[in-house]
Design a protein around this motif. Structure first.
Motif, PDB file in Angstrom:
ATOM      1  N   VAL A  69       0.733  -1.203  -0.049  1.00 26.89           N
ATOM      2  CA  VAL A  69      -0.053  -0.038   0.123  1.00 26.89           C
ATOM      3  C   VAL A  69       0.919   1.306  -0.006  1.00 26.89           C
ATOM      4  CG1 VAL A  69      -1.937  -1.083   1.324  1.00 26.89           C
ATOM      5  CG2 VAL A  69      -0.128   0.148   2.548  1.00 26.89           C
ATOM      6  N   THR A  70       0.408   2.176  -0.406  1.00 24.85           N
ATOM      7  CA  THR A  70       1.062   3.666  -0.507  1.00 24.85           C
ATOM      8  C   THR A  70       0.469   4.666   0.092  1.00 24.85           C
ATOM      9  OG1 THR A  70       1.900   3.066  -2.962  1.00 24.85           O
ATOM     10  CG2 THR A  70       1.928   5.245  -2.177  1.00 24.85           C
ATOM     11  N   ASP A  71       1.236   5.375   0.847  1.00 25.04           N
ATOM     12  CA  ASP A  71       0.589   6.533   1.671  1.00 25.04           C
ATOM     13  C   ASP A  71       0.410   7.626   0.562  1.00 25.04           C
ATOM     14  OD1 ASP A  71       0.135   8.771   3.155  1.00 25.04           O
ATOM     15  OD2 ASP A  71       1.597   8.165   4.599  1.00 25.04           O
ATOM     16  N   PRO A  72      -0.691   8.016   0.301  1.00 20.98           N
ATOM     17  CA  PRO A  72      -1.149   9.101  -0.561  1.00 20.98           C
ATOM     18  C   PRO A  72      -0.380  10.640  -0.296  1.00 20.98           C
ATOM     19  CG  PRO A  72      -3.009   8.919   0.582  1.00 20.98           C
ATOM     20  CD  PRO A  72      -1.950   7.674   0.971  1.00 20.98           C
ATOM     21  N   ASN A  73      -0.092  10.735   1.122  1.00 18.73           N
ATOM     22  CA  ASN A  73       0.391  11.937   1.586  1.00 18.73           C
ATOM     23  C   ASN A  73       2.052  11.984   1.561  1.00 18.73           C
ATOM     24  OD1 ASN A  73      -2.245  13.029   2.606  1.00 18.73           O
ATOM     25  ND2 ASN A  73      -1.844  11.400   4.257  1.00 18.73           N
ATOM     26  N   GLY A  75       3.954   9.345  -0.336  1.00 16.49           N
ATOM     27  CA  GLY A  75       4.303   8.427  -1.426  1.00 16.49           C
ATOM     28  C   GLY A  75       4.876   7.465  -0.904  1.00 16.49           C
ATOM     29  N   LYS A  76       5.250   7.011   0.462  1.00 18.22           N
ATOM     30  CA  LYS A  76       5.902   6.102   0.930  1.00 18.22           C
ATOM     31  C   LYS A  76       5.062   4.808   0.760  1.00 18.22           C
ATOM     32  CE  LYS A  76       9.089   8.709   3.777  1.00 18.22           C
ATOM     33  NZ  LYS A  76       9.620   8.764   5.073  1.00 18.22           N
ATOM     34  N   THR A  77       5.735   3.595   0.637  1.00 18.96           N
ATOM     35  CA  THR A  77       4.865   2.349   0.474  1.00 18.96           C
ATOM     36  C   THR A  77       5.419   1.467   1.730  1.00 18.96           C
ATOM     37  OG1 THR A  77       6.655   1.212  -0.760  1.00 18.96           O
ATOM     38  CG2 THR A  77       5.043   2.281  -2.127  1.00 18.96           C
ATOM     39  N   ARG A  78       4.353   0.601   2.012  1.00 17.66           N
ATOM     40  CA  ARG A  78       4.487  -0.460   3.238  1.00 17.66           C
ATOM     41  C   ARG A  78       3.791  -1.602   3.027  1.00 17.66           C
ATOM     42  NH1 ARG A  78       0.767   1.790   7.966  1.00 17.66           N
ATOM     43  NH2 ARG A  78       2.212   3.397   8.014  1.00 17.66           N
ATOM     44  N   THR A  79       4.169  -2.677   3.243  1.00 17.43           N
ATOM     45  CA  THR A  79       3.569  -3.984   3.173  1.00 17.43           C
ATOM     46  C   THR A  79       2.744  -4.460   4.443  1.00 17.43           C
ATOM     47  OG1 THR A  79       5.515  -4.963   2.049  1.00 17.43           O
ATOM     48  CG2 THR A  79       3.682  -6.528   2.605  1.00 17.43           C
ATOM     49  N   ILE A  80       1.188  -4.669   4.151  1.00 17.52           N
ATOM     50  CA  ILE A  80       0.580  -5.155   5.228  1.00 17.52           C
ATOM     51  C   ILE A  80       0.375  -6.484   5.094  1.00 17.52           C
ATOM     52  CG2 ILE A  80      -0.657  -2.762   5.313  1.00 17.52           C
ATOM     53  CD1 ILE A  80      -2.911  -3.921   3.781  1.00 17.52           C
ATOM     54  N   THR A  81      -0.193  -7.166   6.138  1.00 13.10           N
ATOM     55  CA  THR A  81      -0.033  -8.752   5.986  1.00 13.10           C
ATOM     56  C   THR A  81      -1.706  -9.242   6.007  1.00 13.10           C
ATOM     57  OG1 THR A  81      -0.462  -8.733   8.563  1.00 13.10           O
ATOM     58  CG2 THR A  81       2.066  -8.868   7.583  1.00 13.10           C
ATOM     59  N   ASN A  82      -2.478  -8.423   5.963  1.00 20.61           N
ATOM     60  CA  ASN A  82      -3.823  -9.073   5.961  1.00 20.61           C
ATOM     61  C   ASN A  82      -4.499  -8.158   4.684  1.00 20.61           C
ATOM     62  OD1 ASN A  82      -3.757 -11.124   7.877  1.00 20.61           O
ATOM     63  ND2 ASN A  82      -3.949  -9.633   9.254  1.00 20.61           N
ATOM     64  N   ALA A  83      -4.243  -8.143   3.743  1.00 22.40           N
ATOM     65  CA  ALA A  83      -4.921  -7.450   2.532  1.00 22.40           C
ATOM     66  C   ALA A  83      -5.943  -8.202   1.888  1.00 22.40           C
ATOM     67  CB  ALA A  83      -3.939  -7.113   1.609  1.00 22.40           C
ATOM     68  N   VAL A  84      -6.815  -7.532   1.542  1.00 18.87           N
ATOM     69  CA  VAL A  84      -8.129  -8.055   0.735  1.00 18.87           C
ATOM     70  C   VAL A  84      -8.517  -7.042  -0.380  1.00 18.87           C
ATOM     71  CG1 VAL A  84     -10.584  -8.752   1.074  1.00 18.87           C
ATOM     72  CG2 VAL A  84      -9.077  -8.589   2.793  1.00 18.87           C
TER      73      VAL A  84
END
Length: 223
Positions: A69-73, A75-84
């Motif tokens: 996912v990407t923080d729109p504010n 631009g940084k990305t991060r990985t989440i473990t329970n994505a739908v």
């Protein structure tokens, strides 16, 4: 989910709406009968009424596990473990909900109808969470709760996840429709390669599936 159950990437999951009063993709069931002379007219009027009522909330979708996912504010990305990945629907007025603040886990904030990737918490919003069953017997399908299973087979998890990501990337699943192109259609399309929502209107199991499919063909040019 029952205590101790674990979600697996590629699972079709669904949640409840209105504190369990009905399943999100177990849509409203008209109470009219099926007299051969009056059925088509009643079906047409009911479909019109259902379409005007619109969707109530999110969410039937494909659990994909890890997601980026990407923080729109920033631009940084991060990985989440329970994505739908799921098809964001409409509220009871036929509009996308925009009142919720941005999620600090997946950065999701409703902006419009379409395919979205969110965390599991945004998906079920504290309501019950269930796994949709495939390859059930016709007997089980007939008597199980509408919107909880299908007798049809599904593809392997990798294929299912790829389809979900393809729709997320291309945003080409079509316009949201309460009856004929909703969140369950999206999930079953990813799972089986064909969109189905057999329980959408008329009862549980095989009878509801038969009536729904016949009516869809009869009314395809009406909605």
């Amino acid at each position: 989910m029952a205590t101790g159950q674990v979600l697996n990437p590629g699972d079709h999951i669904y949640t409840e709406c209105l504190r369990g009063s009905y399943y999100h993709h177990d849509l409203i069931k008209p109470t009219f009968g099926f007299h051969p002379i009056t059925t088509l007219l009643e079906v047409t009027l009911s479909l019109k009424r259902l379409t005007l009522m619109g969707h109530v909330d999110l969410s039937s979708g494909i659990y994909v596990g890890r997601g980026l996912v990407t923080d729109p504010n920033t631009g940084k990305t991060r990985t989440i473990t329970n994505a739908v990945i799921h098809f964001l629907g409409l509220d009871k007025e036929g509009k996308v909900k925009k009142t919720k603040p941005q999620c600090q886990t997946c950065f999701h904030k409703p902006k419009g109808s379409g395919i979205v990737l969110t965390c599991l918490d945004c998906f079920h919003e504290g309501n019950g969470l269930y796994r949709y069953e495939y390859d059930v017997s016709l007997l089980s399908f007939t008597f199980k709760t509408s919107g909880s299973c299908t007798p049809w087979s599904c593809y392997d998890p990798n294929t299912v996840i790829k389809r979900a990501y393809d729709y997320l990337r291309d945003q080409n699943f079509g316009d949201y429709n309460f009856v004929f192109n909703n969140c369950e259609h999206f999930a079953t399309k990813c799972k089986m390669g064909k969109a189905r929502c057999n329980q959408a209107l008329w009862g549980t199991g095989l009878p509801g599936a038969l009536v729904y499919n016949v009516t869809r063909r009869l009314t395809k040019d009406i909605l």
